[in-house]
Design a protein around this motif. Structure first.
Motif, PDB file in Angstrom:
ATOM      1  N   ALA A 183       6.948  -0.384  -3.924  1.00  0.00           N
ATOM      2  CA  ALA A 183       5.844   0.393  -3.356  1.00  0.00           C
ATOM      3  C   ALA A 183       6.355   1.653  -2.666  1.00  0.00           C
ATOM      4  O   ALA A 183       5.811   2.753  -2.857  1.00  0.00           O
ATOM      5  CB  ALA A 183       5.051  -0.472  -2.374  1.00  0.00           C
ATOM      6  N   ILE A 184       7.416   1.516  -1.856  1.00  0.00           N
ATOM      7  CA  ILE A 184       7.961   2.684  -1.159  1.00  0.00           C
ATOM      8  C   ILE A 184       8.585   3.653  -2.165  1.00  0.00           C
ATOM      9  O   ILE A 184       8.427   4.876  -2.062  1.00  0.00           O
ATOM     10  CB  ILE A 184       8.997   2.231  -0.105  1.00  0.00           C
ATOM     11  N   TYR A 185       9.306   3.108  -3.139  1.00  0.00           N
ATOM     12  CA  TYR A 185       9.904   3.950  -4.181  1.00  0.00           C
ATOM     13  C   TYR A 185       8.842   4.758  -4.933  1.00  0.00           C
ATOM     14  O   TYR A 185       9.013   5.952  -5.191  1.00  0.00           O
ATOM     15  CB  TYR A 185      10.674   3.055  -5.155  1.00  0.00           C
ATOM     16  N   THR A 186       7.726   4.121  -5.277  1.00  0.00           N
ATOM     17  CA  THR A 186       6.683   4.785  -6.055  1.00  0.00           C
ATOM     18  C   THR A 186       6.075   5.952  -5.295  1.00  0.00           C
ATOM     19  O   THR A 186       5.728   6.979  -5.883  1.00  0.00           O
ATOM     20  CB  THR A 186       5.597   3.777  -6.454  1.00  0.00           C
ATOM     21  N   VAL A 187       5.928   5.802  -3.980  1.00  0.00           N
ATOM     22  CA  VAL A 187       5.395   6.927  -3.191  1.00  0.00           C
ATOM     23  C   VAL A 187       6.301   8.145  -3.339  1.00  0.00           C
ATOM     24  O   VAL A 187       5.836   9.278  -3.511  1.00  0.00           O
ATOM     25  CB  VAL A 187       5.256   6.535  -1.713  1.00  0.00           C
ATOM     26  N   GLY A 188       7.613   7.907  -3.289  1.00  0.00           N
ATOM     27  CA  GLY A 188       8.546   9.023  -3.433  1.00  0.00           C
ATOM     28  C   GLY A 188       8.590   9.586  -4.840  1.00  0.00           C
ATOM     29  O   GLY A 188       8.739  10.790  -5.035  1.00  0.00           O
ATOM     30  N   ALA A 189       8.464   8.721  -5.842  1.00  0.00           N
ATOM     31  CA  ALA A 189       8.602   9.159  -7.231  1.00  0.00           C
ATOM     32  C   ALA A 189       7.327   9.760  -7.787  1.00  0.00           C
ATOM     33  O   ALA A 189       7.375  10.645  -8.652  1.00  0.00           O
ATOM     34  CB  ALA A 189       9.039   7.980  -8.100  1.00  0.00           C
TER      35      ALA A 189
ATOM     36  N   PRO B 182      -0.434   5.764  -5.095  1.00  0.00           N
ATOM     37  CA  PRO B 182       0.829   5.236  -4.538  1.00  0.00           C
ATOM     38  C   PRO B 182       0.811   5.054  -3.027  1.00  0.00           C
ATOM     39  O   PRO B 182       1.333   4.051  -2.519  1.00  0.00           O
ATOM     40  CB  PRO B 182       1.865   6.286  -4.973  1.00  0.00           C
ATOM     41  N   GLU B 183       0.213   5.982  -2.278  1.00  0.00           N
ATOM     42  CA  GLU B 183       0.233   5.864  -0.812  1.00  0.00           C
ATOM     43  C   GLU B 183      -0.594   4.666  -0.337  1.00  0.00           C
ATOM     44  O   GLU B 183      -0.146   3.896   0.523  1.00  0.00           O
ATOM     45  CB  GLU B 183      -0.294   7.159  -0.175  1.00  0.00           C
ATOM     46  N   ALA B 184      -1.792   4.504  -0.898  1.00  0.00           N
ATOM     47  CA  ALA B 184      -2.647   3.379  -0.490  1.00  0.00           C
ATOM     48  C   ALA B 184      -1.998   2.042  -0.829  1.00  0.00           C
ATOM     49  O   ALA B 184      -2.041   1.082  -0.032  1.00  0.00           O
ATOM     50  CB  ALA B 184      -4.015   3.498  -1.167  1.00  0.00           C
ATOM     51  N   VAL B 185      -1.390   1.970  -2.022  1.00  0.00           N
ATOM     52  CA  VAL B 185      -0.725   0.732  -2.434  1.00  0.00           C
ATOM     53  C   VAL B 185       0.436   0.417  -1.500  1.00  0.00           C
ATOM     54  O   VAL B 185       0.636  -0.744  -1.097  1.00  0.00           O
ATOM     55  CB  VAL B 185      -0.241   0.857  -3.891  1.00  0.00           C
TER      56      VAL B 185
ATOM     57  N   VAL C  19       0.776 -14.005  -1.954  1.00  0.00           N
ATOM     58  CA  VAL C  19       1.325 -13.717  -3.286  1.00  0.00           C
ATOM     59  C   VAL C  19       0.495 -12.636  -3.981  1.00  0.00           C
ATOM     60  O   VAL C  19       1.023 -11.673  -4.540  1.00  0.00           O
ATOM     61  CB  VAL C  19       1.398 -15.000  -4.133  1.00  0.00           C
ATOM     62  N   VAL C  20      -0.822 -12.786  -3.937  1.00  0.00           N
ATOM     63  CA  VAL C  20      -1.711 -11.814  -4.577  1.00  0.00           C
ATOM     64  C   VAL C  20      -1.628 -10.471  -3.856  1.00  0.00           C
ATOM     65  O   VAL C  20      -1.549  -9.398  -4.480  1.00  0.00           O
ATOM     66  CB  VAL C  20      -3.153 -12.334  -4.602  1.00  0.00           C
ATOM     67  N   GLY C  21      -1.638 -10.490  -2.515  1.00  0.00           N
ATOM     68  CA  GLY C  21      -1.614  -9.245  -1.757  1.00  0.00           C
ATOM     69  C   GLY C  21      -0.320  -8.465  -1.921  1.00  0.00           C
ATOM     70  O   GLY C  21      -0.310  -7.226  -1.854  1.00  0.00           O
ATOM     71  N   LEU C  22       0.780  -9.184  -2.145  1.00  0.00           N
ATOM     72  CA  LEU C  22       2.057  -8.509  -2.288  1.00  0.00           C
ATOM     73  C   LEU C  22       2.277  -7.918  -3.677  1.00  0.00           C
ATOM     74  O   LEU C  22       3.061  -6.975  -3.835  1.00  0.00           O
ATOM     75  CB  LEU C  22       3.207  -9.486  -1.989  1.00  0.00           C
ATOM     76  N   THR C  23       1.611  -8.452  -4.689  1.00  0.00           N
ATOM     77  CA  THR C  23       1.936  -8.048  -6.064  1.00  0.00           C
ATOM     78  C   THR C  23       0.789  -7.369  -6.818  1.00  0.00           C
ATOM     79  O   THR C  23       1.015  -6.426  -7.573  1.00  0.00           O
ATOM     80  CB  THR C  23       2.387  -9.280  -6.873  1.00  0.00           C
ATOM     81  N   ALA C  24      -0.436  -7.849  -6.636  1.00  0.00           N
ATOM     82  CA  ALA C  24      -1.558  -7.295  -7.410  1.00  0.00           C
ATOM     83  C   ALA C  24      -1.734  -5.782  -7.213  1.00  0.00           C
ATOM     84  O   ALA C  24      -2.011  -5.061  -8.178  1.00  0.00           O
ATOM     85  CB  ALA C  24      -2.849  -8.034  -7.056  1.00  0.00           C
ATOM     86  N   PRO C  25      -1.586  -5.248  -5.987  1.00  0.00           N
ATOM     87  CA  PRO C  25      -1.765  -3.792  -5.828  1.00  0.00           C
ATOM     88  C   PRO C  25      -0.779  -2.954  -6.654  1.00  0.00           C
ATOM     89  O   PRO C  25      -1.036  -1.780  -6.930  1.00  0.00           O
ATOM     90  CB  PRO C  25      -1.545  -3.577  -4.331  1.00  0.00           C
ATOM     91  N   LEU C  26       0.345  -3.549  -7.062  1.00  0.00           N
ATOM     92  CA  LEU C  26       1.319  -2.785  -7.846  1.00  0.00           C
ATOM     93  C   LEU C  26       0.769  -2.349  -9.207  1.00  0.00           C
ATOM     94  O   LEU C  26       1.320  -1.450  -9.840  1.00  0.00           O
ATOM     95  CB  LEU C  26       2.597  -3.606  -8.050  1.00  0.00           C
ATOM     96  N   ALA C  27      -0.316  -2.974  -9.641  1.00  0.00           N
ATOM     97  CA  ALA C  27      -0.959  -2.537 -10.885  1.00  0.00           C
ATOM     98  C   ALA C  27      -1.508  -1.118 -10.749  1.00  0.00           C
ATOM     99  O   ALA C  27      -1.734  -0.439 -11.756  1.00  0.00           O
ATOM    100  CB  ALA C  27      -2.073  -3.510 -11.268  1.00  0.00           C
ATOM    101  N   PHE C  28      -1.728  -0.677  -9.517  1.00  0.00           N
ATOM    102  CA  PHE C  28      -2.285   0.662  -9.277  1.00  0.00           C
ATOM    103  C   PHE C  28      -1.287   1.577  -8.557  1.00  0.00           C
ATOM    104  O   PHE C  28      -1.665   2.577  -7.971  1.00  0.00           O
ATOM    105  CB  PHE C  28      -3.556   0.551  -8.420  1.00  0.00           C
ATOM    106  N   ARG C  29      -0.015   1.214  -8.610  1.00  0.00           N
ATOM    107  CA  ARG C  29       0.982   1.913  -7.787  1.00  0.00           C
ATOM    108  C   ARG C  29       1.143   3.376  -8.176  1.00  0.00           C
ATOM    109  O   ARG C  29       1.414   4.220  -7.319  1.00  0.00           O
ATOM    110  CB  ARG C  29       2.331   1.182  -7.877  1.00  0.00           C
ATOM    111  N   ARG C  30       0.988   3.725  -9.464  1.00  0.00           N
ATOM    112  CA  ARG C  30       1.137   5.137  -9.845  1.00  0.00           C
ATOM    113  C   ARG C  30      -0.191   5.883  -9.833  1.00  0.00           C
ATOM    114  O   ARG C  30      -0.215   7.105  -9.973  1.00  0.00           O
ATOM    115  CB  ARG C  30       1.787   5.224 -11.225  1.00  0.00           C
TER     116      ARG C  30
END
Length: 429
Positions: free
Chosen positions: A102-108, A70-73, A56-67
């Motif tokens: 996560a995939i969307y953010t890499v593109g955006a 983005p690639e690492a997240v 749960v933590v691994g799937l969601t917590a990294p999204l705090a740094f998605r922008r």
């Protein structure tokens, strides 16, 4: 700004705070969803609670740094998604949302487009290979999904496999497409803002240049209309001082004062010209203007020939005007009628009134055109020039749409200085 070199700016602190809040909300949703999936017995042998919590933590917590990264997240969440599914963490809803984001953010938000395409390509290819391997294993295992028929090309198991493939293609294709779309929209918006700023700067530069050029024209006209008469005053006053016989001492002193004042005025006029020209090189003609209020009817006739009916009225008893005041009123009328032809529209008429009052002369040019719409379309540079001309001779200018329709230009100039200049010009002519 070249489009192939454009780099999307990172969001500010508020944007990062919103990302952190979204990641927290998604984490809570994923935890609740995991408990619900576990409660309905989605897997016969689900992952232990501690592994589910880590997933749960691994799937969601990294999204705090998605922008921010983005690639690492995206890589981290893709690995967490794979591990959670392989070890049967009971959650299929929010984990898919997290991977899509996560995939969307890499593109955006990817700053390097080549790297963004490579990262998304690796993740999507790996996920599709994983899906295909799972499908092959499922089809090869006779004990897998025993309730599904395997006979025929479009058996129940084959249909399930097709649905899985199409669903994943749409899922990953959508994340790729919408990410690129968001990036292109941001780029177009940034380019449009940059072009708008450039156009605004260009308009400001042109406005400054237009005012400077108009100041230069005013300087030439001041020189042409005034300098000659002031110089004549100085020459004639000097000659009178030498030949006057009555009360020679007093006359000599008075005429000497006139001569000194005239020369001082000429010096001040030259200083004014220097200030107005602002070190511009004057390559224009130095011929004096002979235009004035006497040519208003001629000006109106030219406007009539251009297709706009114009009437001219002189109200009150005409008085002598200085050449500078007369020329200024002519220029105001000329600019006003030009604006009428340009902006008033077809069918518009104009009325020119020259009004002599006891203490002022007033020029009024009114038309029956579009009024406010014309004011909105114009650049305003002509009005700046008119206002500077009128203010230079001590007058006031009023411009704007009329309440009953059309547009009004009214210039009012006191007569005191005009009468003085006109009288002196006639005396020494």
């Amino acid at each position: 700004m070249a489009t192939d070199e454009w780099v999307r700016e990172r969001p500010g602190p508020d944007g990062y705070r919103r990302d952190a809040l979204a990641a927290f909300v998604l984490m809570i949703g994923t935890a609740l969803s995991s408990m619900l999936y576990n409660r309905i017995g989605w897997y016969n042998d689900p992952a232990p609670l501690w592994m589910s919590a880590l997933a749960v933590v691994g799937l969601t917590a990294p999204l705090a740094f998605r922008r921010r990264w983005p690639e690492a997240v995206a890589f981290f969440i893709a690995i967490a998604f794979y591990v959670s599914q392989q070890f049967m963490v009971p959650e299929l809803l929010f984990s898919n949302i997290a991977l899509f984001m996560a995939i969307y953010t890499v593109g955006a938000w990817g700053r390097n487009r080549r790297r963004a395409n490579v990262v998304r390509g690796i993740i999507i290819a790996a996920m599709l290979v994983w899906v295909m391997v799972n499908l092959i294993v499922t089809v090869s295992d006779p004990d897998a999904v025993p309730d599904f028929s395997r006979s025929g090309i479009f058996s129940q198991l084959a249909s399930l496999a097709i649905i899985q493939v199409v669903t994943n293609l749409l899922y990953f294709g959508g994340a790729f497409f919408f990410g690129n779309t968001a990036w292109r929209a941001a780029r177009e918006k940034a380019l449009l803002s940059a072009r708008t700023a450039e156009l605004s700067e260009e308009r400001e530069r042109r406005a400054v240049q237009a005012v400077a050029l108009d100041r230069l024209r005013i300087a030439r006209e001041l020189h042409d209309v005034v300098a000659h008469h002031v110089s004549v005053m100085g020459i004639q006053a000097g000659a009178a001082r030498r030949v006057l016989q009555t009360d020679p001492a007093q006359a000599s002193a008075s005429l000497e004062l006139i001569e000194t004042s005239a020369r001082t005025a000429v010096d001040e006029l030259h200083r004014l010209l220097t200030t107005l020209r602002e070190n511009e090189t004057d390559t224009a003609s130095e011929s004096a203007s002979t235009r004035g209020v006497e040519q208003l009817e001629e000006l109106a006739e030219q406007t009539r020939h251009a297709g706009t009916p114009v009437s001219v009225q002189v109200i009150g008893d005409p008085v002598p005007l200085s050449p500078l005041v007369s020329f200024t009123l002519f220029r105001v009328a000329q600019e006003a009628l030009t604006n009428t032809r340009k902006h008033a529209g077809t069918g518009a008429t104009a009325d020119v009134r020259l009004r002599y009052e006891p203490d002022a002369v007033e020029l009024e040019v009114a038309d029956t055109g579009l009024g406010r719409a014309a004011a909105a379309r114009g650049s305003g540079l002509g009005q700046v020039g008119m206002r500077e001309r009128v203010v230079a001779v001590g007058g006031e200018l009023e411009v704007g749409p009329r309440s009953r329709g059309g547009y009004l230009v009214r210039a009012r100039i006191p007569l005191t200085s005009s009468r003085t200049l006109a009288a002196r010009s006639a005396e020494h002519a």
